[in-house]
Design an enzyme around this catalytic site. Structure first.
Site, PDB file in Angstrom:
ATOM      1  N   HIS A  35      -3.434   9.025   1.123  1.00  0.00           N
ATOM      2  CA  HIS A  35      -3.347   7.844   0.260  1.00  0.00           C
ATOM      3  C   HIS A  35      -4.706   7.543  -0.347  1.00  0.00           C
ATOM      4  CE1 HIS A  35      -4.554   5.251   3.913  1.00  0.00           C
ATOM      5  NE2 HIS A  35      -4.304   6.449   4.409  1.00  0.00           N
ATOM      6  N   HIS A  42       0.852  -1.185   0.000  1.00  0.00           N
ATOM      7  CA  HIS A  42       0.000   0.000   0.000  1.00  0.00           C
ATOM      8  C   HIS A  42       0.891   1.239   0.000  1.00  0.00           C
ATOM      9  CE1 HIS A  42      -3.466   2.428   0.303  1.00  0.00           C
ATOM     10  NE2 HIS A  42      -3.257   2.836   1.532  1.00  0.00           N
ATOM     11  N   CYS A  61      -3.411   2.747  -5.518  1.00  0.00           N
ATOM     12  CA  CYS A  61      -2.712   3.614  -4.566  1.00  0.00           C
ATOM     13  C   CYS A  61      -1.322   4.009  -5.054  1.00  0.00           C
ATOM     14  CB  CYS A  61      -2.626   2.932  -3.206  1.00  0.00           C
ATOM     15  SG  CYS A  61      -1.787   1.328  -3.210  1.00  0.00           S
TER      16      CYS A  61
END
Length: 258
Positions: free
Chosen positions: A42, A30, A152
């Site tokens: 994010h 991530h 992401c």
């Protein structure tokens, strides 16, 4: 930074850093932008954005959102919205290790780091521009989340470079998406070698195909990108000039209309 790992200490973090933490047994990471004061912006598959590939890969990739082991006293509960969120560093890491994505690496170092989603040949913009893009998108969104076309890592790379992939049906900026697809593709392309060589030769060919595909698809070398200001990006999304196009076997992803 080392050849084998981009792991860093919290004390070395600077505003504008593109950071990441591995999830799901190092299958997927991530990514986000550190903006200072222990905050990370994010792009997530959060509430209201539960979309993915529609395949078994979603079982492995559903860890993109913040997932603290206990309720956080700093971060507000995530609400339905456009998917761009601000979290404290602990919630972003979700118990994982902190790594920093590298920009402007040499071709040799890029190929030596065989795992995608850790570095790029592209050069980062100054930190103040990076932070501005991230905070602007926090208020305005980054389109519809898509594992392979708009995830992401794509968000973080756009914040760092201002570069956006513009061709329909192509993979986004994400190096880890290239890696996930690249190994099966390399195996398929190298399979005819079985007829003319041994197992070791086939493996070497597969590695070569994989490395070549990663290098060619890196955001620092691609030609299917434009440099787009964050304000222009937001206007295009709001007016429909960034159209949502259906891809076979995937959820909608934004592409620039011609």
């Amino acid at each position: 930074m080392g050849l084998l790992s981009n792991r860093i200490d919290r004390d070395s973090l600077k505003p504008g850093d593109h950071i990441y933490s591995w999830r799901t047994a190092y299958v997927y990471a991530h990514h986000g932008i550190y903006v200072g004061n222990d905050k990370v912006i994010h792009f997530t598959r959060g509430r209201g954005q539960e979309v993915g590939t529609g395949t078994v890969l979603d079982v492995l990739l559903l860890s993109s959102g913040p997932a603290p082991s206990q309720p956080c006293s700093i971060c507000p509960p995530q609400e339905e919205g456009h998917g761009v969120v601000s979290s404290c560093l602990n919630c972003f890491l979700a118990g994982g290790v902190l790594y920093r994505f590298e920009y402007g690496v040499s071709p040799a170092l890029f190929l030596a780091k065989a795992r995608g989603g850790t570095c790029t040949l592209a050069v980062s913009d100054p930190y103040n521009i990076v932070v501005h893009r991230a905070t602007y998108l926090l208020d305005n969104g980054f389109g519809c989340y898509n594992v392979f076309n708009n995830n992401c890592e794509d968000f973080a790379i756009y914040c760092k470079t201002g570069l956006l992939v513009v061709e329909e049906g192509t993979i986004g900026q994400s190096g880890q998406a290239i890696s996930i697809i690249g190994w099966p593709l390399a195996a398929v392309l190298s399979s005819p070698v079985r007829l003319i060589t041994n197992m070791y030769g086939m493996a070497a060919t597969a590695v070569g195909v994989y490395c070549a595909s990663r290098y060619a698809a890196d955001i620092g070398r691609r030609r299917d990108v434009v440099n787009l200001s964050v304000e222009d990006l937001t206007v295009r999304l709001a007016t429909g000039r960034l159209q949502v196009v259906e891809a076979v076997g995937a959820t909608p992803a934004p592409t620039i209309s011609q």
